[in-house]
Design an enzyme around this catalytic site. Sequence first.
Site, short mmCIF file in Angstrom:
data_model
loop_
_atom_site.label_atom_id
_atom_site.label_comp_id
_atom_site.label_asym_id
_atom_site.label_seq_id
_atom_site.Cartn_x
_atom_site.Cartn_y
_atom_site.Cartn_z
N ARG A 1 1.25 0.06 4.22
CA ARG A 1 0.17 0.59 5.07
C ARG A 1 0.14 -0.24 6.34
O ARG A 1 0.04 -1.47 6.28
CB ARG A 1 -1.20 0.52 4.39
CG ARG A 1 -2.32 0.69 5.41
CD ARG A 1 -3.69 0.83 4.83
NE ARG A 1 -3.85 2.12 4.18
CZ ARG A 1 -5.05 2.67 3.94
NH1 ARG A 1 -6.15 2.07 4.29
NH2 ARG A 1 -5.11 3.84 3.34
N HIS B 1 -0.65 10.26 6.82
CA HIS B 1 -1.26 9.72 5.59
C HIS B 1 -0.81 10.61 4.42
O HIS B 1 -1.61 11.32 3.82
CB HIS B 1 -2.78 9.71 5.74
CG HIS B 1 -3.47 8.82 4.75
ND1 HIS B 1 -2.80 8.06 3.81
CD2 HIS B 1 -4.79 8.56 4.56
CE1 HIS B 1 -3.68 7.38 3.09
NE2 HIS B 1 -4.89 7.67 3.52
N GLN C 1 -2.39 10.69 0.80
CA GLN C 1 -3.72 11.31 0.83
C GLN C 1 -3.61 12.82 0.61
O GLN C 1 -4.43 13.43 -0.08
CB GLN C 1 -4.38 11.02 2.18
CG GLN C 1 -5.77 11.60 2.35
CD GLN C 1 -6.82 10.85 1.56
OE1 GLN C 1 -6.90 9.64 1.63
NE2 GLN C 1 -7.63 11.57 0.79
N ASP D 1 -13.16 13.36 8.85
CA ASP D 1 -12.71 11.97 8.75
C ASP D 1 -13.51 11.18 9.79
O ASP D 1 -14.20 11.76 10.64
CB ASP D 1 -11.19 11.92 9.02
CG ASP D 1 -10.57 10.53 8.81
OD1 ASP D 1 -11.24 9.64 8.25
OD2 ASP D 1 -9.41 10.34 9.22
N CYS E 1 -11.60 11.97 3.30
CA CYS E 1 -10.67 11.00 2.71
C CYS E 1 -11.35 9.68 2.36
O CYS E 1 -10.87 8.95 1.50
CB CYS E 1 -9.49 10.77 3.65
SG CYS E 1 -10.01 10.30 5.31
N ARG F 1 -6.47 10.15 -5.81
CA ARG F 1 -5.48 9.30 -5.13
C ARG F 1 -4.62 8.59 -6.18
O ARG F 1 -3.43 8.43 -6.01
CB ARG F 1 -6.17 8.24 -4.25
CG ARG F 1 -7.00 8.77 -3.09
CD ARG F 1 -6.18 9.50 -2.06
NE ARG F 1 -5.04 8.73 -1.59
CZ ARG F 1 -5.09 7.67 -0.78
NH1 ARG F 1 -6.24 7.27 -0.28
NH2 ARG F 1 -3.99 7.03 -0.40
N1 NVA Z 1 -8.15 8.15 9.98
C1 NVA Z 1 -8.61 7.06 9.15
C2 NVA Z 1 -8.23 7.30 7.71
C3 NVA Z 1 -8.69 6.24 6.77
C4 NVA Z 1 -8.29 6.52 5.35
C5 NVA Z 1 -8.03 5.75 9.65
O1 NVA Z 1 -6.83 5.73 9.96
O2 NVA Z 1 -8.78 4.78 9.78
N1 CP Z 2 -8.62 7.31 2.01
C1 CP Z 2 -8.07 6.08 2.10
O1 CP Z 2 -6.90 5.90 2.43
O2 CP Z 2 -8.93 5.07 1.78
P1 CP Z 2 -8.65 3.51 1.95
O3 CP Z 2 -8.56 3.24 3.44
O4 CP Z 2 -9.83 2.83 1.33
O5 CP Z 2 -7.36 3.17 1.28
#
Ligand code: NVA
Ligand code: CP
Length: 337
Positions: free
Chosen positions: A108, A135, A138, A231, A272, A317
């Site tokens: 990540r 993602h 997800q 989101d 998400c 997930r």
């Molecule tokens: N769009 C958000 C998703 C988090 C799971 C981010 O990248 O922060």
């Molecule tokens: N939805 C998601 O990816 O959550 P986290 O950022 O907590 O991993």
Amino acid sequence: MENIFYGKSFLKEIDFTREELLYLIDFAAHLKELKQKNISHRYLEGKNIALLFEKTSTRTRAAFTTAAIDLGAHPEYLGKNDIQLGKKESVEDTAKVLGSMFDGIEYRGFSQKAVEALAEFSGVPVWNGLTDEWHPTQMLADFLTIKEHFGKLEGLTLAYVGDGRNNVAHSLLITSAILGVTISIVTPEELFPEKSLIDLADKCAKQSQAKILVTADIDQGVAGADIIYTDVWVSMGEEAGFKERIDLLLPYQVNQNLMAKTKKTDTIFLHCLPAFHDLATEVGEEIKEKYGLTEMEVTDEVFRSNQALQFQQAENRMHTIKAMMAATLGELFIPKV
Ligand code: NVA
Ligand code: CP
């Protein structure tokens, strides 16, 4: 043992066919049932899995960790401040080292290029746990949740309402187009996805017969939607401030009024997570002090309503990440899909 997924990385959705994505979703449903019945499914006995996190995470980290343990593998968390990656060592060198010790790597972080390079140089399956662009894990959870609820994916309409340029919006657009689910990205013009992405979605949609709409018009965008998805307005690592996004996105807040605009009684809500739906976070408190808002992308009322399935989605997930790891790293018999 024949397994068409064996050794593959999961970097972005477009690398997989409709049938492959559907297989992973159905395999996850099967693994979920095994877990619920307490039936062992240790497909990755003795494997070592590295979990690289340059950004924070609750769900993705917890899902990879518990899924790996259920599969009999050993997960090892390597946080941004614990390892040399980036500051003192290149992605290529890190990949070569980790690939010689670990059987699979989750990443990540910020750059899609980094996750692609990890896959190229490590020689083991690499799973994208979120980048600025995509993602993908997800998506497996989201479409499993939708399938569990409606019993099908065909014929459904998903409206994503919010920041049209973030990873989740990109992934929903392309995954829906691949799977043949009608999708609207409902967002102000300033936040429309890049043209190249819309073109890619159109290309996938030609094959799957999905209908695609990118619009700033809320009434048009959510009419007939079976799923309303949102989101956060500012994603991890973004430079844009909350003020700019609040000004653009407040009219797109998912509230009961917006839910009613679908003109359907059985529309579900997905997110998400994490979500700003109340004042129980530091950021939420700060936003209230500065801008007087008590909720952002979704109201507490919608978030706590019976239509809201975000916690089922969060649990999924784990089951879907487990399916993806088992399929790409396990000695399974999956001849073709
Ligand atoms: N769009 C958000 C998703 C988090 C799971 C981010 O990248 O922060
Ligand atoms: N939805 C998601 O990816 O959550 P986290 O950022 O907590 O991993």
